[in-house]
Design a protein around this motif. Sequence first.
Motif, PDB file in Angstrom:
ATOM      1  N   VAL A 277       0.851  -1.188   0.000  1.00 33.75           N
ATOM      2  CA  VAL A 277       0.000   0.000   0.000  1.00 33.75           C
ATOM      3  C   VAL A 277       0.884   1.234   0.000  1.00 33.75           C
ATOM      4  CG1 VAL A 277      -1.911   1.196   1.133  1.00 33.75           C
ATOM      5  CG2 VAL A 277      -1.660  -1.283   1.388  1.00 33.75           C
ATOM      6  N   VAL A 278       0.565   2.187  -0.865  1.00 32.92           N
ATOM      7  CA  VAL A 278       1.354   3.409  -0.913  1.00 32.92           C
ATOM      8  C   VAL A 278       0.448   4.586  -1.263  1.00 32.92           C
ATOM      9  CG1 VAL A 278       1.984   3.151  -3.345  1.00 32.92           C
ATOM     10  CG2 VAL A 278       3.470   4.457  -1.831  1.00 32.92           C
ATOM     11  N   ASP A 279       0.690   5.718  -0.615  1.00 34.01           N
ATOM     12  CA  ASP A 279       0.015   6.980  -0.939  1.00 34.01           C
ATOM     13  C   ASP A 279       1.017   7.877  -1.657  1.00 34.01           C
ATOM     14  OD1 ASP A 279      -2.307   6.208   0.398  1.00 34.01           O
ATOM     15  OD2 ASP A 279      -1.588   6.994   2.305  1.00 34.01           O
ATOM     16  N   THR A 280       0.569   8.490  -2.746  1.00 35.79           N
ATOM     17  CA  THR A 280       1.518   9.280  -3.534  1.00 35.79           C
ATOM     18  C   THR A 280       0.790  10.356  -4.340  1.00 35.79           C
ATOM     19  OG1 THR A 280       3.310   9.124  -5.161  1.00 35.79           O
ATOM     20  CG2 THR A 280       1.386   7.722  -5.506  1.00 35.79           C
ATOM     21  N   LYS A 304      -5.732  -1.879  -6.754  1.00 36.22           N
ATOM     22  CA  LYS A 304      -6.924  -1.136  -6.320  1.00 36.22           C
ATOM     23  C   LYS A 304      -6.515   0.321  -6.149  1.00 36.22           C
ATOM     24  CE  LYS A 304     -10.856  -1.428  -3.150  1.00 36.22           C
ATOM     25  NZ  LYS A 304     -11.841  -1.643  -4.220  1.00 36.22           N
ATOM     26  N   ILE A 305      -7.285   1.231  -6.747  1.00 29.13           N
ATOM     27  CA  ILE A 305      -6.982   2.660  -6.728  1.00 29.13           C
ATOM     28  C   ILE A 305      -8.032   3.385  -5.896  1.00 29.13           C
ATOM     29  CG2 ILE A 305      -6.706   4.740  -8.120  1.00 29.13           C
ATOM     30  CD1 ILE A 305      -5.949   2.945 -10.478  1.00 29.13           C
ATOM     31  N   PHE A 315      -2.634   3.466  -3.715  1.00 21.99           N
ATOM     32  CA  PHE A 315      -2.571   2.228  -4.488  1.00 21.99           C
ATOM     33  C   PHE A 315      -2.467   1.043  -3.535  1.00 21.99           C
ATOM     34  CE2 PHE A 315      -0.388   5.139  -7.617  1.00 21.99           C
ATOM     35  CZ  PHE A 315      -1.438   5.150  -8.531  1.00 21.99           C
ATOM     36  N   TYR A 316      -3.370   0.066  -3.702  1.00 25.23           N
ATOM     37  CA  TYR A 316      -3.225  -1.257  -3.096  1.00 25.23           C
ATOM     38  C   TYR A 316      -2.739  -2.163  -4.220  1.00 25.23           C
ATOM     39  CZ  TYR A 316      -6.064   0.307   0.897  1.00 25.23           C
ATOM     40  OH  TYR A 316      -6.552   0.976   1.993  1.00 25.23           O
TER      41      TYR A 316
END
Length: 641
Positions: A277-280, A304-305, A315-316
């Motif tokens: 999982v990341v936030d960007t 998964k967005i 983003f998963y």
Amino acid sequence: MLDWWAIQFAHVALLSRNSMSSGLGATKVNEGPIVGTHHGSPMILSALPSASSVRIELLFLESEGLDSKSHKVPTTSVPDVLIMEGGADVLIVGAGPSGLMLANWLARCNVSFRIIDKKPNQTLSGHADGLQCRTLEVIESFGFIDQILKIANPLVEVCLWGPSPDGHIQRNYRLANTAKGVSYIEKIFSEELKRVSGVSVERSIEPISLQIDRETIHDPHSKPIHVQLMHRRADGSIYNEDIQVKYLIGCDGAHSWVRRTLGIPMIGESSESVWGVVDTMCVSDFPDIRCCCTVQSSASGTLKIIPREKGIVRFYVQLRQYSPVADTMDRSSVTSSEIIEAARNILKPYSLVVHREMIGQTVYRVGQRLAPRFSSFNNRVLLSGDACHSHSPKVGQGMNVSMMDAYNLGWKIAQTLNGTITSSVLDTYEYERRKIAEDLLDLDRKIAPLISQKISPEDAVESTRNLRKVFKSGKVFMSGVGVIYGPSMLTIDHSDALHLARHVHPGRRIDSHQVLCQADARPWNVHELMPSDGRWRIVILAGDVREVEQMEKINRLGSLFNGENGLVTNVTPRECRLDSVVQVLTIHRSPRKEVELVHFPSTLCPPFDYEKIFVDDESYLKGHGQAYEGFGVHLHGESIT
């Protein structure tokens, strides 16, 4: 706005005025359900300050037997020990969404509490942040929904993508959605907590031992929970603090110290599927980058967005390369670059360019686990949220269900401590919320394999159709508005009376419809009349009060509730306002211009209180709310609810 509206045809477990002032058990009055029959006899719909509904029956304050032995864990040896006497009644361990929801509830009910967290800093990103309809309603009932809506990103549409015949990806379905994505949930809740109560989260503190005093656990005034806390100073030194509280609530996540100390296991399984999982902040020519999407590619896995506020995207990403070593992998070794590269491979031929450093990242395995029980020591120690159930984030429910656990528990703890209800009501917390957790895990078991499976272009349309079918079937549950609590001491199933209000079901949130204030014609939604302030509500659906017979019934009902020896009067302390414990609201169906406020009895419409009488009629600007049709109540008043 209660768990709010959990509504029931039933009674309310409240202690009488005499018992509250004396501290002794209440005398039962008016035993038996106040549920009317057909053809105009009274029927009462009670809405609680919580997720379930309660009976209007006065119960004895029962002493409870203790079925657990005293539990003690060795204390870590530290030079400095601070012993605190007096202080809080409740200790909340964990300042995530569940702990902060509970703290905000207790603050509004004037309960003394402390909330601690072992992390030195507040979590600003990288955790669950999708708010569903019911959770938003609850936040609105607390009065700070505007802070959420200012920054939230509405997730209006869900898009399902699958493999295309040319080896890339294609959009197969679009679905409507109602959630909102927003970061800083913990920040907003923490600030609101400080504003309401002056209490702040105490950080760099963790519990290290727990002892229960069995000698005093039956005494509602005792503090049988002994906890030793370890404080970490900024310079690295530590000291211990010993405290005593009446209740200990573990909101400390999937690796809960409280749960492990009680010896309660988490039962379930994990799959081999590993996700990052990341936030960007990014730029992409993928057409649905600002929609909630599930993207399945045949060669590279699933993505998964979740679009968030201020252009942030979460983003998963399925990390297929780690599936063979899922049991032994070091999740901390996975880099944000690996997660982004996997996302790029799934989105091909579309581009993905990161324009800002990663805001947060984590790696997890898909699994579903559930604690066999949510409480111990006669409900003196309880678990909430991820501490008692965990699952994958694919259904967007983790934070929402955790917060609703705390919402369900908060009013019960508060009113037990305030002497309004008996402690036996706490038994309903596990009964009600464990069933919801089971339903959630069942839904996750259906969705997680469909999202994680490897599919070919030939199977893409059928696979996406199956995923769409599961999403649609679980839509009401995922929104939170479809939760139904089963029969208990709080929710009594009077199926023989349901025809009197066909669309109002015991144990389920009442739908919100527009009504008008009789005094000034201002339109209100029913939920707005019921803020989460710790009060109970009784709603009288009075029908057409122009009819003499009907108004006579209203007069009798007003005396029954708010008269000199009325039900509401008897549960209200003498020094308090009559509506401070139970508020009675009336909604009639006569044309507003043909009825005057003075026509209603003072027991239902006290002087200078203009927001007790409402009407289901057409407003000047917003049309007709059709509340009676929405509740399924006869327009001409064949029943009084």
